[in-house]
Design an enzyme around this catalytic site. Structure first.
Site, PDB file in Angstrom:
ATOM      1  N   PRO A   1       4.128  -4.228  -2.003  1.00 36.66           N
ATOM      2  CG  PRO A   1       3.167  -6.167  -2.781  1.00 36.66           C
ATOM      3  CD  PRO A   1       4.295  -5.680  -2.436  1.00 36.66           C
ATOM      4  CB  CYS A   2       1.231   0.255  -0.748  1.00 37.29           C
ATOM      5  SG  CYS A   2       0.377   0.613  -2.213  1.00 37.29           S
TER       6      CYS A   2
END
Length: 379
Positions: free
Chosen positions: A82-83
């Protein structure tokens, strides 16, 4: 050579694994904690085992068991932790955000599975958040595990994706091979795939309309349209978030390629009445038919960027967002409309993934051929 194998960690809807599948890889498993994204992955990767929930709940042995492999047999692990912790749209971004350390889970699984290749993707904000600490930690972590690894920032539009999108990509291997990077297929004399190339064959819909299934408006007019329509005879997910009456009134003043600057002052949101003309260049933007789409985010909200249709007074639909990400039309996104937009915005464009996969596959084939020749010579 037998089919190469891949496992997708933090798989989301499965954009990266879809690209690898298009290149000829067999996808064995995927993991994601998001239920709606997991439902999309499971529905579109029926050959793979889906493992739901946080990756921390699984050991490498769990993943090997469902994949039917032993450590060292897997060809490639792909994934995009997850960014949001690194995103430039997160103004409190940095290494203090717990999402920024999920790459450690990726490294933990790599250590246990010992794949021949690793591919990791993230937003370019990773290079600055925490002074680039995560980039260094990923490079150092993979090197410690025995991988030769490099990273580059790739532009999705260079590979036939009709969208301005920049991503940092890490590629590594433990087979002694140089790192192969895909050669751009567009630009430098080859036109980029435009908004019209991408969505010009889709039927007109009104603001907030959702009729379920639509017929295509025309025959395919571009190579890209032929690519996304392969295997489909109708359009689904072709509805967008409805916009308010005041936003419809604002939109009527915005030409193709225009933005909030074209809205009469008295119609501007209160906060934007104080903005400089040089600020927020794409807010309330209307796309150009002959241009690229803006970066598809997790919400196609006009306050975030250029998400108005070029000629229809509405925001782009889920299917149009998926087209701009290069998802085939047969991809059925699960969950609410909000969840569908989020899955698409978080995804790696399949076409970008395919070009990365092709580059790795070409090297893997050459390595296998050399090994086969060596065995023959030894006999």
């Amino acid at each position: 050579m037998s089919a190469l194998t891949a496992i997708d960690l933090f798989c989301g809807a499965g954009g990266l694994s879809e690209g690898f599948r298009q290149a000829g890889y067999h996808i064995l498993a995927g993991n994601d904690f998001n239920d709606a994204a997991g439902a999309t992955f499971a529905a579109t990767h029926t050959e793979a085992q889906f493992l739901g929930g946080p990756i921390a709940n699984y050991t490498a042995s769990d993943i090997l068991r469902v994949a039917g492999l032993k450590a060292g047999q897997l060809d490639v692990i792909v994934g995009g932790p997850p960014c949001q912790g690194f995103s430039v749209y997160n103004h409190q971004r940095g290494m203090h955000d717990h999402r920024s350390s999920l790459y450690l889970e990726y490294l933990r699984i790599v250590e246990g599975l010992k794949p021949k290749w690793v591919v990791l993707e993230n937003v370019t904000g990773m290079t600055s958040a925490g002074g680039g600490e995560a980039v260094r930690a990923i490079l150092d972590g993979l090197k410690t595990l025995g991988y030769h690894v490099e990273q580059r920032i790739l532009k999705a539009e260079d590979y036939g994706v009709p969208q301005e999108r920049r991503r940092i990509v890490f590629i590594g291997n433990r087979i002694g091979s140089p790192i192969p990077w895909p050669e751009p297929t567009h630009g430098r004399g080859v036109p980029f795939v435009t908004v019209e190339d991408a969505i010009g064959d889709l039927p007109a819909v009104s603001n907030g309309e959702d009729a379920g299934v639509y017929a295509y408006a025309t025959k395919p007019k571009s190579d890209f349209q032929r690519y996304v329509r392969n295997g489909s005879n109708a359009v689904t997910c072709h509805s967008g978030a409805g916009i308010s009456r005041v936003n419809l009134e604002r939109l009527r003043h915005i030409p193709q390629g225009g933005s909030w600057r074209d809205i009469p002052f008295d119609l501007l949101p209160e906060g934007m009445k104080k903005a400089k003309r040089s600020d927020h260049t794409k807010r309330y933007g209307r796309l150009r038919w002959n241009g690229l789409a803006s970066t598809i985010l997790t919400k196609c909200d006009p306050h975030w960027g250029a998400y108005f249709h070029p000629s229809q007074d509405r925001v782009i639909t889920v299917r149009e967002a998926a087209r701009f990400q290069s998802f085939p039309d047969w991809f059925q996104f699960q969950g609410s409309k909000t969840e569908q937009y989020m899955q698409i915005g978080n995804a790696v464009p399949p076409l970008l993934g395919k070009h990365i996969a092709d580059a790795i596959m070409n090297v893997s084939s050459a390595v296998s051929a050399r090994a086969d020749r060596a065995l023959v010579a030894a006999e």
